[in-house]
Design an enzyme around this catalytic site. Structure first.
Site, PDB file in Angstrom:
ATOM      1  N   THR A 123      40.549  78.006  54.230  1.00  0.00           N
ATOM      2  CA  THR A 123      39.387  78.151  55.427  1.00  0.00           C
ATOM      3  C   THR A 123      38.140  77.122  54.462  1.00  0.00           C
ATOM      4  OG1 THR A 123      37.563  79.628  55.619  1.00  0.00           O
ATOM      5  CG2 THR A 123      38.868  80.124  53.589  1.00  0.00           C
ATOM      6  N   ASP A 124      37.241  76.883  55.492  1.00  0.00           N
ATOM      7  CA  ASP A 124      36.160  76.102  54.876  1.00  0.00           C
ATOM      8  C   ASP A 124      35.185  77.016  54.246  1.00  0.00           C
ATOM      9  OD1 ASP A 124      34.990  77.713  57.133  1.00  0.00           O
ATOM     10  OD2 ASP A 124      34.214  76.013  58.089  1.00  0.00           O
ATOM     11  N   GLU A 125      35.154  78.322  54.335  1.00  0.00           N
ATOM     12  CA  GLU A 125      34.468  78.924  53.488  1.00  0.00           C
ATOM     13  C   GLU A 125      34.601  78.890  51.853  1.00  0.00           C
ATOM     14  OE1 GLU A 125      34.097  83.131  55.199  1.00  0.00           O
ATOM     15  OE2 GLU A 125      34.778  82.370  57.104  1.00  0.00           O
ATOM     16  N   TYR A 149      35.915  87.341  49.801  1.00  0.00           N
ATOM     17  CA  TYR A 149      36.780  86.785  50.865  1.00  0.00           C
ATOM     18  C   TYR A 149      36.920  85.171  50.421  1.00  0.00           C
ATOM     19  CZ  TYR A 149      39.038  84.066  54.689  1.00  0.00           C
ATOM     20  OH  TYR A 149      39.577  83.090  55.472  1.00  0.00           O
ATOM     21  N   SER A 152      38.410  84.547  46.803  1.00  0.00           N
ATOM     22  CA  SER A 152      40.030  84.786  46.873  1.00  0.00           C
ATOM     23  C   SER A 152      40.746  83.703  47.377  1.00  0.00           C
ATOM     24  CB  SER A 152      40.329  86.274  47.274  1.00  0.00           C
ATOM     25  OG  SER A 152      40.002  86.075  48.483  1.00  0.00           O
ATOM     26  N   LYS A 153      40.011  83.269  48.706  1.00  0.00           N
ATOM     27  CA  LYS A 153      41.013  82.058  49.076  1.00  0.00           C
ATOM     28  C   LYS A 153      40.545  80.836  48.228  1.00  0.00           C
ATOM     29  CE  LYS A 153      42.669  81.658  52.712  1.00  0.00           C
ATOM     30  NZ  LYS A 153      43.824  82.178  53.229  1.00  0.00           N
ATOM     31  N   ARG A 213      28.496  78.233  62.979  1.00  0.00           N
ATOM     32  CA  ARG A 213      30.110  78.237  62.519  1.00  0.00           C
ATOM     33  C   ARG A 213      30.478  76.860  63.416  1.00  0.00           C
ATOM     34  NH1 ARG A 213      28.141  80.802  59.080  1.00  0.00           N
ATOM     35  NH2 ARG A 213      29.043  82.980  58.373  1.00  0.00           N
ATOM     36  N   ASN A 248      25.418  81.699  66.162  1.00  0.00           N
ATOM     37  CA  ASN A 248      26.173  82.792  66.610  1.00  0.00           C
ATOM     38  C   ASN A 248      25.227  83.480  68.097  1.00  0.00           C
ATOM     39  OD1 ASN A 248      27.730  82.919  64.482  1.00  0.00           O
ATOM     40  ND2 ASN A 248      26.458  84.543  63.398  1.00  0.00           N
TER      41      ASN A 248
HETATM   42  P1  NAD Z   1      44.418  87.984  60.392  1.00  0.00           P
HETATM   43  O1  NAD Z   1      43.684  88.969  59.572  1.00  0.00           O
HETATM   44  O2  NAD Z   1      44.541  88.241  61.708  1.00  0.00           O
HETATM   45  O3  NAD Z   1      45.953  88.182  59.908  1.00  0.00           O
HETATM   46  C1  NAD Z   1      46.672  88.186  58.657  1.00  0.00           C
HETATM   47  C2  NAD Z   1      47.954  88.588  58.749  1.00  0.00           C
HETATM   48  O4  NAD Z   1      48.405  88.909  57.356  1.00  0.00           O
HETATM   49  C3  NAD Z   1      48.180  90.057  59.309  1.00  0.00           C
HETATM   50  O5  NAD Z   1      49.529  90.001  60.338  1.00  0.00           O
HETATM   51  C4  NAD Z   1      48.405  90.837  57.935  1.00  0.00           C
HETATM   52  O6  NAD Z   1      49.475  92.014  58.541  1.00  0.00           O
HETATM   53  C5  NAD Z   1      49.326  89.941  57.305  1.00  0.00           C
HETATM   54  N1  NAD Z   1      49.163  90.484  55.690  1.00  0.00           N
HETATM   55  C6  NAD Z   1      48.057  90.756  54.990  1.00  0.00           C
HETATM   56  N2  NAD Z   1      48.436  91.138  53.652  1.00  0.00           N
HETATM   57  C7  NAD Z   1      49.852  90.808  53.547  1.00  0.00           C
HETATM   58  C8  NAD Z   1      50.744  90.885  52.689  1.00  0.00           C
HETATM   59  N3  NAD Z   1      50.151  91.301  51.289  1.00  0.00           N
HETATM   60  N4  NAD Z   1      51.823  90.609  52.793  1.00  0.00           N
HETATM   61  C9  NAD Z   1      52.384  90.065  53.933  1.00  0.00           C
HETATM   62  N5  NAD Z   1      51.433  90.057  55.105  1.00  0.00           N
HETATM   63  C10 NAD Z   1      50.340  90.409  54.786  1.00  0.00           C
HETATM   64  O7  NAD Z   1      44.004  86.702  59.797  1.00  0.00           O
HETATM   65  P2  NAD Z   1      44.052  85.131  60.657  1.00  0.00           P
HETATM   66  O8  NAD Z   1      42.620  85.018  61.250  1.00  0.00           O
HETATM   67  O9  NAD Z   1      45.218  85.074  61.741  1.00  0.00           O
HETATM   68  O10 NAD Z   1      44.104  84.341  59.634  1.00  0.00           O
HETATM   69  C11 NAD Z   1      45.179  83.723  59.051  1.00  0.00           C
HETATM   70  C12 NAD Z   1      45.102  82.794  57.877  1.00  0.00           C
HETATM   71  O11 NAD Z   1      43.999  81.615  58.379  1.00  0.00           O
HETATM   72  C13 NAD Z   1      44.388  83.502  56.655  1.00  0.00           C
HETATM   73  O12 NAD Z   1      44.947  82.900  55.515  1.00  0.00           O
HETATM   74  C14 NAD Z   1      42.769  82.768  56.826  1.00  0.00           C
HETATM   75  O13 NAD Z   1      42.214  82.929  55.636  1.00  0.00           O
HETATM   76  C15 NAD Z   1      42.965  81.609  57.242  1.00  0.00           C
HETATM   77  N6  NAD Z   1      41.935  81.009  58.155  1.00  0.00           N
HETATM   78  C16 NAD Z   1      41.310  82.011  59.260  1.00  0.00           C
HETATM   79  C17 NAD Z   1      40.371  81.335  59.942  1.00  0.00           C
HETATM   80  C18 NAD Z   1      39.667  82.267  60.950  1.00  0.00           C
HETATM   81  O14 NAD Z   1      38.729  82.047  61.794  1.00  0.00           O
HETATM   82  N7  NAD Z   1      40.443  83.305  61.444  1.00  0.00           N
HETATM   83  C19 NAD Z   1      39.718  80.201  59.800  1.00  0.00           C
HETATM   84  C20 NAD Z   1      40.041  79.586  58.765  1.00  0.00           C
HETATM   85  C21 NAD Z   1      41.295  79.770  57.933  1.00  0.00           C
HETATM   86  P1  TYD Z   2      33.399  86.528  61.563  1.00  0.00           P
HETATM   87  O1  TYD Z   2      34.007  86.583  62.970  1.00  0.00           O
HETATM   88  O2  TYD Z   2      33.445  87.881  60.926  1.00  0.00           O
HETATM   89  O3  TYD Z   2      33.747  85.143  60.756  1.00  0.00           O
HETATM   90  P2  TYD Z   2      33.222  84.540  59.352  1.00  0.00           P
HETATM   91  O4  TYD Z   2      32.173  85.541  58.813  1.00  0.00           O
HETATM   92  O5  TYD Z   2      34.516  84.508  58.451  1.00  0.00           O
HETATM   93  O6  TYD Z   2      32.555  83.369  59.757  1.00  0.00           O
HETATM   94  O7  TYD Z   2      31.714  86.136  61.896  1.00  0.00           O
HETATM   95  C1  TYD Z   2      31.274  84.938  62.591  1.00  0.00           C
HETATM   96  C2  TYD Z   2      29.677  85.000  62.554  1.00  0.00           C
HETATM   97  O8  TYD Z   2      29.362  86.156  63.431  1.00  0.00           O
HETATM   98  C3  TYD Z   2      29.277  85.334  61.105  1.00  0.00           C
HETATM   99  O9  TYD Z   2      28.041  84.448  61.034  1.00  0.00           O
HETATM  100  C4  TYD Z   2      28.847  86.728  61.263  1.00  0.00           C
HETATM  101  C5  TYD Z   2      28.567  87.010  62.750  1.00  0.00           C
HETATM  102  N1  TYD Z   2      28.776  88.355  63.126  1.00  0.00           N
HETATM  103  C6  TYD Z   2      27.724  88.962  63.793  1.00  0.00           C
HETATM  104  O10 TYD Z   2      26.621  88.584  64.029  1.00  0.00           O
HETATM  105  N2  TYD Z   2      28.076  90.362  64.462  1.00  0.00           N
HETATM  106  C7  TYD Z   2      29.274  91.067  64.273  1.00  0.00           C
HETATM  107  O11 TYD Z   2      29.505  91.858  64.584  1.00  0.00           O
HETATM  108  C8  TYD Z   2      30.225  90.063  63.445  1.00  0.00           C
HETATM  109  C9  TYD Z   2      31.950  90.576  63.399  1.00  0.00           C
HETATM  110  C10 TYD Z   2      30.007  88.745  63.082  1.00  0.00           C
END
Ligand code: NAD
Ligand code: TYD
Length: 334
Positions: A123-125, A149, A152-153, A213, A248
């Site tokens: 992630t970019d975070e 979060y 840990s990433k 974002r 947002n």
């Molecule tokens: P998500 O939470 O929707 O899915 C995570 C999946 O991992 C779930 O299916 C869960 O059951 C599985 N999981 C959790 N712990 C596990 C374990 N110990 N063993 C096996 N499986 C396990 O997450 P997402 O939004 O699809 O994100 C996927 C990846 O992309 C993550 O690594 C996240 O850090 C990264 N990412 C997400 C975003 C975003 O905007 N969602 C952006 C950039 C990077």
């Molecule tokens: P989120 O989808 O949790 O992603 P991240 O925190 O990883 O960027 O949140 C996106 C943005 O939206 C973040 O600035 C937090 C905000 N947010 C709210 O304002 N209300 C909400 O209920 C949630 C879940 C997020």
């Protein structure tokens, strides 16, 4: 090619599996997922009978299981993670287990089985946050994570690179901005706000709603990972972004507009502790070197996303009621 996709029952992983099986019908995919609260096999219902696809319920931190599965594949694509910042504020133990210990375990399995190709989805975070006039994150930006979060990433990214330098493991990493689109769990901004409004509930905007974002439609992220897996240079990191920086409140207003709702549905609530102010990605490297750039513009992606939640009410209602956990948990209980 045979891929081990971890976390494939989550939001991005399930979109990625569908994308890969459509694009490369001869590829084989093993999906290793623990089915935590965020893992939902309903995300893959249309694929579960595909002979090229196999689901394995398990933990990426399980040494024997990871070793067994990695033995037989060509590439690991590691999506599995605890992914929600708000949950990491409440309790970060699972984040350390999966994101750090789990990734380390997969790296070990890849190393011990002849050095398997390993792509780590990040992630970019990990870069921390930006002021309004700061330049966007690049691959050269130092890590400065600010939530459990993102910390840990960041640790997992460092481990992945350490396995490249120390063990010559053929790794790549992608650091992507916020995704949105079909199958996103309704605890994240888009999923929560769209489904709340469809239920006639208000939407909770944190603080002043001016946090920025860089939103990327999920299919574009899948294409970026596909590009890196096939053409990426070993030992390199690629920043992936949506060219779509939005506060947002603008996302909220767009969702209200698409659903024909008024501003009275907005509820400003207490801000998230340590809330990152702005993320932005400069994706010139992947664009110049690998020819990837996002295809879906903001208006198109938002329209597709809102339509998807409108047409898949059964999917999100089961999640919001907790019913989705019952069927598969029974089926895969040990
Ligand atoms: P998500 O939470 O929707 O899915 C995570 C999946 O991992 C779930 O299916 C869960 O059951 C599985 N999981 C959790 N712990 C596990 C374990 N110990 N063993 C096996 N499986 C396990 O997450 P997402 O939004 O699809 O994100 C996927 C990846 O992309 C993550 O690594 C996240 O850090 C990264 N990412 C997400 C975003 C975003 O905007 N969602 C952006 C950039 C990077
Ligand atoms: P989120 O989808 O949790 O992603 P991240 O925190 O990883 O960027 O949140 C996106 C943005 O939206 C973040 O600035 C937090 C905000 N947010 C709210 O304002 N209300 C909400 O209920 C949630 C879940 C997020």
């Amino acid at each position: 090619m045979k891929l081990l996709v971890t976390g494939g029952a989550g939001f991005i992983g399930s979109n990625f599996i569908r994308y890969i099986l459509n694009k490369y019908p001869d590829y084989k995919i093993v999906n290793l997922d623990l089915l935590t609260y965020a893992g939902n096999l309903e995300n893959l219902k249309d694929i579960e009978k595909n002979p090229q696809y196999r689901f394995v319920k398990g933990d990426i931190a399980d040494k024997d299981l990871a070793n067994d599965l990695v033995k037989d594949i060509d590439v690991v694509v590691n999506f599995a993670a605890e992914s929600h910042v708000d949950r990491s504020i409440l309790d970060s133990a699972a984040f350390i287990h999966t994101n750090i210990v789990g990734t380390h375990n997969l790296l070990e399995a890849a190393k011990n089985n002849g050095g398997k190709r390993f792509h780590h989805v990040s992630t970019d975070e990990v870069f921390g946050h930006l002021g309004p006039n700061d330049p966007a994150f690049t691959e050269k930006t130092s890590f400065a994570p600010r939530s459990p979060y993102s910390a840990s990433k960041a640790a997992a990214d460092h481990l992945t690179m350490a396995y490249f330098h120390t063990h010559n493991l053929p790794v790549t990493i992608s650091n992507c901005s916020n995704n949105y689109g079909p199958f996103q769990f309704p605890e994240k901004l888009h999923g929560l706000f769209i489904t709340n409004l469809l239920e006639g509930k208000k939407v909770p905007v944190y603080g002043d709603g001016m946090q920025v974002r860089d939103w990327l439609f999920v299919e574009d992220h899948c294409e970026a990972i596909d590009t890196i897996v096939h053409k990426g240079k070993i030992g390199e990191t690629y920043c992936v972004g949506g060219n779509s920086e939005k506060p947002n409140i603008e996302i909220t207003e767009k969702i209200l507009e698409l659903l024909g709702k008024g501003e009275e549905m907005i509820e400003y609530v207490k801000d998230r502790p340590g809330h990152d102010r702005r993320y932005a990605i400069d994706f010139s490297k992947i664009k110049t070197e690998l020819g990837w750039e996002p295809r879906t513009n903001f208006d198109e992606g938002m329209k597709k996303t809102v339509e998807w939640y409108k047409n898949n009410e059964d999917w999100w209602r089961k999640i919001k009621s907790g019913e989705y956990l019952e069927y598969y948990n029974k089926q895969y209980q040990k």
